[in-house]
Write a protein that holds these residues in place. Structure first.
Motif, PDB file in Angstrom:
ATOM      1  N   UNK A  36       0.852  -1.185   0.000  1.00  6.06           N
ATOM      2  CA  UNK A  36       0.000   0.000   0.000  1.00  6.06           C
ATOM      3  C   UNK A  36       0.886   1.232   0.000  1.00  6.06           C
ATOM      4  N   UNK A  38       0.866   5.241   1.227  1.00 13.72           N
ATOM      5  CA  UNK A  38       0.144   6.193   2.064  1.00 13.72           C
ATOM      6  C   UNK A  38       0.804   7.561   1.962  1.00 13.72           C
ATOM      7  N   UNK A  41      -1.145  12.185   5.903  1.00  8.93           N
ATOM      8  CA  UNK A  41      -2.485  12.536   6.371  1.00  8.93           C
ATOM      9  C   UNK A  41      -3.604  11.998   5.487  1.00  8.93           C
ATOM     10  N   UNK A  42      -3.307  10.922   4.776  1.00  5.29           N
ATOM     11  CA  UNK A  42      -4.324  10.304   3.938  1.00  5.29           C
ATOM     12  C   UNK A  42      -4.456   8.832   4.274  1.00  5.29           C
ATOM     13  N   UNK A  43      -5.519   8.208   3.747  1.00  6.06           N
ATOM     14  CA  UNK A  43      -5.675   6.784   3.977  1.00  6.06           C
ATOM     15  C   UNK A  43      -4.744   5.989   3.049  1.00  6.06           C
ATOM     16  N   UNK A  44      -4.372   4.755   3.433  1.00  6.05           N
ATOM     17  CA  UNK A  44      -3.541   3.923   2.552  1.00  6.05           C
ATOM     18  C   UNK A  44      -4.313   3.554   1.284  1.00  6.05           C
ATOM     19  N   UNK A  46      -4.156   0.882  -2.143  1.00 13.39           N
ATOM     20  CA  UNK A  46      -3.539  -0.314  -2.661  1.00 13.39           C
ATOM     21  C   UNK A  46      -2.674   0.006  -3.874  1.00 13.39           C
ATOM     22  N   UNK A  87       3.711   0.759   2.594  1.00 12.13           N
ATOM     23  CA  UNK A  87       3.350  -0.174   3.663  1.00 12.13           C
ATOM     24  C   UNK A  87       3.253  -1.592   3.124  1.00 12.13           C
ATOM     25  N   UNK A  99      -5.935  -7.003   8.516  1.00 10.88           N
ATOM     26  CA  UNK A  99      -4.645  -6.749   7.894  1.00 10.88           C
ATOM     27  C   UNK A  99      -3.588  -6.438   8.937  1.00 10.88           C
ATOM     28  N   UNK A 101      -0.065  -4.619   9.304  1.00 13.18           N
ATOM     29  CA  UNK A 101       0.752  -3.634   8.602  1.00 13.18           C
ATOM     30  C   UNK A 101       2.195  -3.661   9.095  1.00 13.18           C
ATOM     31  N   UNK A 103       5.689  -1.425   9.533  1.00  9.67           N
ATOM     32  CA  UNK A 103       5.811  -0.073  10.085  1.00  9.67           C
ATOM     33  C   UNK A 103       5.932   0.996   9.012  1.00  9.67           C
ATOM     34  N   UNK A 104       6.102   0.575   7.765  1.00 14.16           N
ATOM     35  CA  UNK A 104       6.158   1.539   6.678  1.00 14.16           C
ATOM     36  C   UNK A 104       7.563   2.024   6.405  1.00 14.16           C
TER      37      UNK A 104
END
Lengths: 111, 118
Positions: A36, A38, A41-44, A46, A87, A99, A101, A103-104
């Motif tokens: 994903x 991201x 300040x936004x949603x992840x 795909x 992510x 899901x 995740x 840590x990105x």
């Protein structure tokens, strides 16, 4: 060991560079994997799904190594717009959409 | 277009008050929804699993009496942060899976709610 673990970031690369992220997972029964993206300040959102050995979509290639339990994401010819956090995501086995995740990994592409 | 709608997108509230966040699946039914929380520079951490018609399942360390979850219908789950404190300030985001088998389940995310408690 964490269920999903990613390369620590941030990655700072120049435009046009090739960059690769790695991700390891602990549950050998996992069948599907996702990357994903991201933005701040936004949603992840795909980016890619990986079900077999790998997947390619334009400049993005995801590879899966089941024996070593890792997934990689390769970005070729990186653009400024690729700057984001990536992510690694592994569905929790047989838990209907739950899901896990990583840590990105933050990527910053510079001109 | 969005298939999961989350509202509000941001909220500022006073310490001690409660805040309700809604998550709706727009064109499919979701018997299960997930609530995540994300602090700055950290990844999404699952807080709880919302189950339609039954109690929510909370992850370890998440206070069920503080984070009330209600899944009243097949398209709506709500998260209420009760007696909010500044340390509850975070980005809250819901997810609803559209199930299509083990390999075809896709997770859709709401737009997220940025909560600031002052």
């Amino acid at each position: 060991r964490k269920e999903v673990e990613q390369d620590p970031g941030p990655f700072n690369v120049p435009e046009g560079a090739t960059v690769a992220f790695n991700c390891t997972y602990s549950n050998s029964a996992s069948q599907s994997f996702f990357w994903y993206r991201q933005d701040c300040r936004k949603e992840p959102k795909l980016l890619m799904s990986v079900y077999s050995s790998g997947n390619e979509d334009g400049r993005f290639t995801a590879q899966l190594n089941r024996a070593s339990q890792y997934i990689s994401l390769l970005i070729r010819d990186s653009k400024l717009s690729d700057s984001a956090t990536y992510l690694c995501v592994v569905p929790s086995y047989n838990q209907g959409g739950k899901l896990i995740f990583g840590q990105g990994t933050e990527l910053s592409v510079k001109p | 277009g969005a298939v999961v709608s989350q509202h509000p997108s941001w909220v500022i509230c006073k310490s001690g008050t409660s805040v309700k966040i809604e998550c709706r699946s727009l064109d499919f039914q979701a018997t299960t929804m997930f609530w995540y929380r994300q602090f700055p520079k950290q990844s999404l951490m699952l807080m709880a699993t919302s189950n339609e018609g039954s109690k929510a399942t909370y992850e370890q360390g998440v206070e069920k009496d503080k984070f009330l979850i209600n899944h009243a219908s097949l398209t709506l789950s709500t998260l209420t942060v009760t007696s909010a404190h500044p340390e509850d300030s975070s980005f809250y985001i819901c997810s609803a899976p559209r199930l299509g088998g083990q390999l075809n389940t896709e997770a859709f995310f709401g737009q997220g709610t940025r909560l600031t408690v002052v």
